[in-house]
Design an enzyme around this catalytic site. Structure first.
Site, PDB file in Angstrom:
ATOM      1  CG  ASP A  30      -0.240   0.027   2.518  1.00 56.34           C
ATOM      2  OD1 ASP A  30       0.980   0.243   2.536  1.00 56.34           O
ATOM      3  OD2 ASP A  30      -0.899  -0.146   3.550  1.00 56.34           O
ATOM      4  CG  ASP A  86      -5.938  -5.187   2.017  1.00 52.57           C
ATOM      5  OD1 ASP A  86      -5.637  -4.936   3.206  1.00 52.57           O
ATOM      6  OD2 ASP A  86      -6.401  -4.334   1.248  1.00 52.57           O
ATOM      7  CB  CYS A 129     -12.355 -26.984   9.049  1.00 48.34           C
ATOM      8  SG  CYS A 129     -10.973 -25.905   8.564  1.00 48.34           S
ATOM      9  CB  CYS A 172      -7.276 -25.711   8.465  1.00 52.01           C
ATOM     10  SG  CYS A 172      -7.621 -25.650  10.229  1.00 52.01           S
ATOM     11  CB  CYS A 180     -10.027 -28.246  11.810  1.00 52.84           C
ATOM     12  SG  CYS A 180     -10.673 -26.625  12.262  1.00 52.84           S
ATOM     13  CG  HIS A 186      -9.789 -22.271  11.688  1.00 49.42           C
ATOM     14  ND1 HIS A 186     -10.401 -23.380  11.154  1.00 49.42           N
ATOM     15  CD2 HIS A 186     -10.758 -21.322  11.810  1.00 49.42           C
ATOM     16  CE1 HIS A 186     -11.693 -23.119  10.972  1.00 49.42           C
ATOM     17  NE2 HIS A 186     -11.936 -21.885  11.362  1.00 49.42           N
TER      18      HIS A 186
END
Ligand code: ZN
Length: 395
Positions: A98, A270, A308, A310, A313, A339
């Site tokens: 940015d 973002d 999930c 991930c 999890c 997660h």
């Protein structure tokens, strides 16, 4: 994927469209970005608690880093000396920086705005700094991100006088930034300001699209306006942007805002929210955000979200995560961050698939009917903080 053209490193290819929602790929020198895309925020050249390998394994295509923070510490010269931002932080994927304008107004001390730029004091050590459109481009060229932003002014969204002045300066500074920018391996985007005023948004969009940027950002949203105002503004501004360039909605990243923005044709997002709330024990699920510190999870053997896929999890219970947070253990912050980024990246994948299959609006309705929106209070607080800020007086 077609081979990268040396003279045209930045190409947006549209692969599918469902209503205004678009699925496509934006090519950069550090790889393609599948869009719509979510960019986790790595303010200090690190997505807090995660390694670059973990970001890759979470299917993160692009991260955002902050020009203001890196300019103050460690400084762009040190980063350039060490090979640029990609090499410095050992992340070989696309990076967006940015312009730092937003942080100057939200963090820096004793700032003063004039036609030519902004003078301010560092929030870290009080040292004096000056951002002009040219100075910011020089910093961003030394950092070396793939997508860079010109210095802009993000006003209080519903103060017409302030917004008019912000559009005028942001447009003039975009011209100067474009003239100063020399690296062909970086895409300098234009930033459309205009608050919640459709005529000012139109004025900014027409001015900037005539300058032919490789992509366009929509700035000045999610800074205190209501959700209805944000969505109405997107409905007004996105159709004014060229179809063959990516559209980036800056600083927006709650699941409900992403879905509404994709429905209006936005390609890139973002937001610090998924990683920031993770470190406070806020975990994203399809039902809404839960706080793992809550006593009801003390004996809960289930993962954060059943189903999930991930890392967190697959291995750990809510009870264990709650224990880590209560005990102040660092692993808790990492597991929660893993997660939440997985949740966001999975949401973006589901969005892209739904667009491809022509059922995006059905997917959006189903998702929103289950997802309990929990940040209204935070948004309201944000709004009050923004109103209390010093105005944008020009000397
Ligand atoms: Zn998970």
């Amino acid at each position: 994927m077609r081979p990268m053209n040396e003279k045209q490193p930045f190409v947006y290819e549209l692969h599918a469209q469902d209503g205004a929602a678009r699925r496509g790929v934006f090519t950069t020198p550090h790889g393609p970005i599948a869009m719509p895309a979510f960019a986790p925020v790595g303010t200090q050249a690190t997505v807090k608690t995660l390694t670059p390998d973990e970001l890759h394994s979470l299917d993160v295509d692009i991260i955002l880093s902050n020009t203001y923070h890196l300019h103050l510490r460690p400084g762009e010269d040190i980063i350039a000396e060490l090979g640029g931002l990609h090499q410095f932080m050992a992340w070989d994927g696309p990076i967006l920086t940015d312009s730092g304008g937003f942080q100057v107004f939200s963090l820096a001390h004793k700032r003063s705005l004039d036609e030519d730029g902004i003078t301010f004091r560092s929030h870290i050590d009080g040292s004096r700094h000056r951002f002009t459109p040219e100075a910011v481009i020089r910093i961003e060229e030394l950092l070396g991100a793939d997508i860079i932003m010109p210095l802009d002014i993000c006003p209080t969204p519903d103060n017409r006088r302030e917004v008019e002045r912000a559009v005028e300066l942001t447009n003039a500074w975009a011209v100067r930034a474009k003239q100063a920018h020399s690296r062909a391996d970086q895409a300098l985007f234009g930033i459309v300001q205009g608050g919640i005023f459709p005529d000012l948004r139109r004025q900014a969009a027409e001015f900037l699209t005539a300058l032919d940027f490789p992509g366009y950002a929509i700035g000045g949203l999610s800074v205190g306006e209501t959700k209805e105002e944000m969505y109405a503004t997107l409905s007004a501004v996105v159709p004014l942007l060229p179809a063959d360039k990516p559209r980036y909605l800056m600083g927006v990243g709650t699941p409900e805002d992403i879905l509404e923005a994709v429905a209006r044709g936005v390609d890139l997002f973002d937001c610090v929210l998924p990683t920031r709330v993770a470190r406070n024990g806020g975990l994203l699920t399809r039902e809404g955000r839960i706080n793992i510190r809550n006593a009801r999870f003390a004996r809960d053997p289930n993962p954060i979200e059943p189903g999930c896929t991930c890392y967190t999890c697959q291995r750990f219970s809510r009870a264990y995560l709650r224990h880590l947070f209560k005990a102040g253990e660092i692993l808790g912050l990492r597991l929660a961050t893993i997660h939440n980024i997985h949740f966001m990246e999975q949401l973006m994948k589901d969005i892209r698939t739904a667009i491809q299959e022509g059922r995006f609006y059905q997917f959006k309705d189903e998702f929103l009917s289950r997802y309990r929106i929990s940040d209204q209070e935070a948004r309201h607080k944000n709004k009050l903080a923004y109103r209390q800020r010093r105005g944008l007086q020009v000397r």
